[in-house]
Design an enzyme around this catalytic site. Structure first.
Site, short mmCIF file in Angstrom:
data_model
loop_
_atom_site.label_atom_id
_atom_site.label_comp_id
_atom_site.label_asym_id
_atom_site.label_seq_id
_atom_site.Cartn_x
_atom_site.Cartn_y
_atom_site.Cartn_z
CB CYS A 3 -0.93 0.01 1.22
SG CYS A 3 -0.05 0.08 2.79
CB CYS A 6 4.49 -0.28 1.64
SG CYS A 6 3.43 -1.49 2.45
CB CYS A 70 49.84 -11.09 -12.14
SG CYS A 70 49.73 -9.28 -12.15
CB CYS A 73 45.29 -8.31 -13.13
SG CYS A 73 46.80 -8.10 -14.08
CG ASP A 522 18.15 -35.91 11.39
OD1 ASP A 522 17.68 -35.96 12.54
OD2 ASP A 522 17.52 -36.23 10.38
CG ASP A 725 17.10 -36.27 5.67
OD1 ASP A 725 16.99 -35.97 6.88
OD2 ASP A 725 16.46 -37.19 5.13
CG ASP A 729 17.71 -32.15 9.74
OD1 ASP A 729 17.58 -32.18 10.97
OD2 ASP A 729 17.63 -33.15 9.01
#
Length: 839
Positions: A3, A6, A70, A73, A522, A725, A729
């Site tokens: 709105c 914001c 190098c 650079c 886990d 996994d 986690d």
């Protein structure tokens, strides 16, 4: 933004920042326009917007930088890019010749970025395949933004195309260097033979002076040297002299000063010898030309070796199919890979490469997924199974629905992860950068001091000795090897890791993984398979195992609980026909009951049996003793009552993965401490920990408990890696110094991790740690050589050995040593292509 208020909040937050001259927010286009003033910081701007409760992301552009030679650079290009107010961060990689820039406005900032890099003395182009937009870009961003956006949408194919373009340019560069080297060699050989031959065989000099009387020999040498320096050697002056004038000397500047000094001194001897003392009238044309020739050879070898560092990306990109057979408008047609859309029905014939990710609709076959899992045994595919783009179909055929295309394909994501990791800058590189920032100016200073010390204290001809020593210092000190030491090892190491199923999402994890003290993991899906199985069926007197299993599986067939699924699968495996069930009632927290073929069957926890009166609280019998033993081994018991009588106890366990014990033993052998954190019951967790040999256990913890366990270790000064996994986690993966996600896990876990394992076991975590150690050891070897080489040889080149042994160091030897230094670093990094791991 939702709105007008914001808009006001964002404008207010931005206006309060120092360095913001003007700012305006457009609610319709959701864009913020800022006019920066003195002291503006893109990073501060993003932080202010974030604190105000909104999100604005800088876009990531990958730029190809030409002519970097190098480490100095790299620093100059980074400094130039960061001088643009809209740039949040910039990282330059010498090995890949690329800069990864996070910039506000994305492609619209490309002209400013290009101009800044050009002022620093380098050329730049947008690397189409690696450019990706991470945030919203202004509609008026222009063609550069469109190109970046197109590359992001194209995903891996764009990476492949960009890689092809880079290979063409690299081939052109190698061809040019080869041509220049051969021309320089052809013109230098006569000079080298004349000068060195005279030293090795003195009569040769007198013979040549008779053939070429007076100044003729010097004039011929002048002509040949001029041809070398103005032709093949011109590149050093075109880059080096402007760098000197900008007070930003690089390797080209060192070569230009060194060879230029030798050449100019020789010119004086040739055309105005009276300006020098008689004993100082020498020419060094051969030194200047040999230096140029050897450095060109070094760059040629370097360019060829660099070309091999990106082999992993090219190999991955080569796994993609070029076309797909798609069913559209009631007919089957072949279309380009880029034209496949999500939801398309794709037909795969025997022996074909699967074009995109998807889910099998009908048909059956076996698919070679070794490129993803590393497992050589083909995987059977039938209706409902998932298939991965780039894998190879066997002898069957099937149709599947495309679920992942373009940038969403697993192969595309893998290529993107590897590319981003290869461009990373490790913390150890900061030390190199700090040293390199002062290195080239320091070398020029040492060369000047060397010249004057020889002039003051050296024997006659002091001019000659001083010049030779100063040129030798300049040539031998070129910091090529320093700039290549880290990025080449990262490139080759992360490429090798990808081949072994270890994807470094963040290159920094290469360093952090090698320094960890604890591996916290886990249980479910990490140590164990994450899929419960029936491990034992214990029946009471008067009941048959198969009949009890058939009845309880019939009852549990309607449940979605993991334990119920394990029981149904066990019955199906034995070929038992399930019966219909009536009057099913689930009792939350206790179990389930129903009527199966006229018998009242109940299945549930120990407390449910007590509630039904099928067991007594203090009942002791053979069945109870066996159940206690199985529980101590990590199994969860499910009791079954038939018509009110206790009929059996079914032990359901989440089996430990075959590789977990081996991987954990190997991790402990490396001196790491291991801990398991899980939400599972303490008895089960302790049993699993005992079986696999862990050092510590934290059970019955929520996700925040996993984070707390990691922080407790970190507060004691320990470095922690976490392996998990699941969605739960993700916080722990983000908290640890190095988060490792099992690739078979959730997208949330993978996005939170630093390292992703394509396979689904702990052996991959072991491989990741072993590779991290190997890569870091390789980097340390490279840095030791790069720094040690300069520290040892600069004093020698300056004349350290002359007072002791009467020895001086030829600039030609310096050029050869400098080239070999870079080749050594590259060759050492390329050894990582065959790095061995336990898994």
């Amino acid at each position: 933004m939702t709105c007008a208020s914001c808009v006001r909040r964002v404008e207010k937050a931005v206006a309060a920042l120092p360095g913001v001259a003007e700012s305006a927010v457009n609610f319709a286009t959701e864009t913020l326009s800022v006019t920066p003033g003195e002291g503006f910081s893109a990073e501060a701007l993003l932080q202010a917007i974030d604190k105000a409760g909104y999100e604005a992301k800088a876009e990531t552009l990958a730029l190809e930088i030409e002519d970097m030679t190098c480490a100095s650079c790299v620093l100059r290009v980074e400094k130039a890019l960061k001088s643009i107010p809209a740039v949040e961060s910039a990282s330059v990689n010498l090995a890949t010749g690329e800069a990864v820039v996070k910039v506000l406005g994305g492609g619209s900032a490309l002209p400013a970025l290009s101009a800044a890099v050009a002022r620093a003395g380098y050329a730049v182009r947008l690397a189409g395949g690696m450019a990706k937009a991470e945030g919203r870009s202004d509609d008026g961003a222009g063609a550069s933004t469109a190109e970046a956006g197109h590359a992001a949408a194209a995903g891996a194919p764009a990476v492949a195309e960009a890689d092809d373009g880079r290979e063409v340019r690299r081939a052109r560069e190698i061809s040019g260097l080869k041509r220049n080297f051969l021309v320089a060699l052809l013109l230098t050989l006569p000079l080298f033979i004349v000068e060195m031959g005279g030293h090795l065989y003195p009569p040769l000099h007198h013979q040549l002076m008779q053939i070429f009387p007076g100044n003729t020999l010097y004039l011929l040498q002048f002509a040949l040297a001029t041809a070398v320096l103005a032709g093949p050697g011109r590149r050093f002056y075109e880059k080096g002299i402007p760098a000197l004038l900008r007070f930003a000397p690089d390797m080209n500047a060192l070569v230009a000063i060194g060879t230029g000094a030798a050449y100019l001194y020789s010119l004086v001897t040739t055309f105005a010898p009276s300006l020098l003392p008689a004993d100082a009238q020498h020419v060094y044309y051969e030194a200047a030309t040999v230096i140029v020739t050897l450095i060109l050879l070094g760059r040629l070898l370097e360019a060829r070796a660099k070309g091999r560092t990106g082999a992993a990306i090219r190999k991955l990109a080569g796994l993609q199919a070029k076309t797909a057979r798609v069913e559209r408008d009631d007919k089957t047609q072949d279309v380009a890979l880029a034209e496949v859309r999500r939801g398309d029905t794709v037909v795969v014939r025997p022996g074909e490469r699967i074009p995109v990710d998807g889910r099998v609709i009908d048909g059956a076959s076996s698919v070679d997924e070794a490129m993803i899992s590393g497992e050589p045994i083909p995987v059977e595919k039938a209706a409902g199974a998932t298939v991965i783009g780039g894998t190879v179909n066997g002898s069957g055929s099937f149709r599947f629905e495309a679920t992942g295309v373009g940038a969403d394909m697993m192969l595309s994501r893998i290529i993107r992860m590897v590319s981003e990791a290869q461009g990373a800058k490790l913390p150890i590189q900061k030390l190199v950068d700090e040293v390199t920032a002062w290195f080239v100016p320091g070398v020029i200073g040492i060369a000047l001091v060397t010249f004057f010390l020889w002039l003051i204290f050296g024997p006659e001809p002091a001019y000659t000795h001083g010049l030779v020593a100063a040129v030798a210092v300049l040539i031998i000190a070129c910091p090529c090897a320093m700039g290549l030491a880290t990025p080449t090892s990262i490139m080759v190491g992360t490429g090798r890791a990808a081949e072994l199923g270890v994807l470094f999402r963040k290159g920094e994890a290469l360093q952090s993984l090698s320094a960890i003290d604890w591996v916290v993991m886990d249980k479910t899906g990490t140590i164990t398979a994450g899929k419960p199985e029936v491990s034992a069926i214990l029946t009471a007197e008067g009941f048959a195992e198969a009949e009890v299993l058939r009845l309880v599986a019939s009852l549990e067939a309607r449940s979605e609980h993991p334990l119920a699924d394990a029981i149904v699968r066990a019955a199906e495996a034995k070929g038992l026909a399930l019966a219909s069930v009536e009057a099913v009632e689930a009792v939350t927290g206790f179990g389930v009951t129903g009527v199966v073929e006229g018998q009242r069957v109940a299945a549930g926890a120990h407390r449910y049996m007590l509630r039904l009166g099928a067991m007594q609280a203090d009942e002791k019998n053979d069945l109870a003793a066996a159940v206690t033993r199985l529980a101590d081994e990590g199994a969860s018991p499910l009791y079954v009552a038939i018509d009110g009588r206790l009929a059996a106890a079914i032990a359901v366990a989440d089996p430990i993965k075959e590789t977990s014990v081996e991987a954990i033993a190997a991790l402990k052998a490396r001196g790491l401490k291991l801990m398991m954190v899980t939400g599972d019951a303490s008895r089960t967790a302790e049993a699993v920990a005992k079986k696999v040999g862990l050092d510590a256990v934290a059970a019955e913890v929520l996700p925040e408990g996993k984070v707390r366990a990691i922080k407790d270790l970190q507060e004691k000064g320990e470095k922690v890696s976490f392996v998990g996994d699941g969605i739960n986690d993700a916080p722990a993966l983000a908290t640890a110094e190095a988060g490792i996600a099992i690739g078979t896990g959730t997208d949330v876990a993978i996005e939170s991790a630093d390292v992703v394992l394509v396979g689904g076991d702990l052996m991959g975590a072991l491989n990741a740690i072993e590779l991290s150690d190997t890569v870091m050891a390789n980097i340390r070897q490279n840095l030791f050589w790069a720094f040690g080489y300069n520290i040892a040889l600069i004093p020698v080149a300056a004349g350290l050995l002359y007072p002791l042994f009467g020895l001086t160091f030829s600039p030609m030897l310096g050029a050869a040593a400098m080239g070999l230094s870079s080749v050594f670093v590259l060759t050492n990094a390329l050894r990582l292509r065959t790095a061995k791991v336990t898994g």
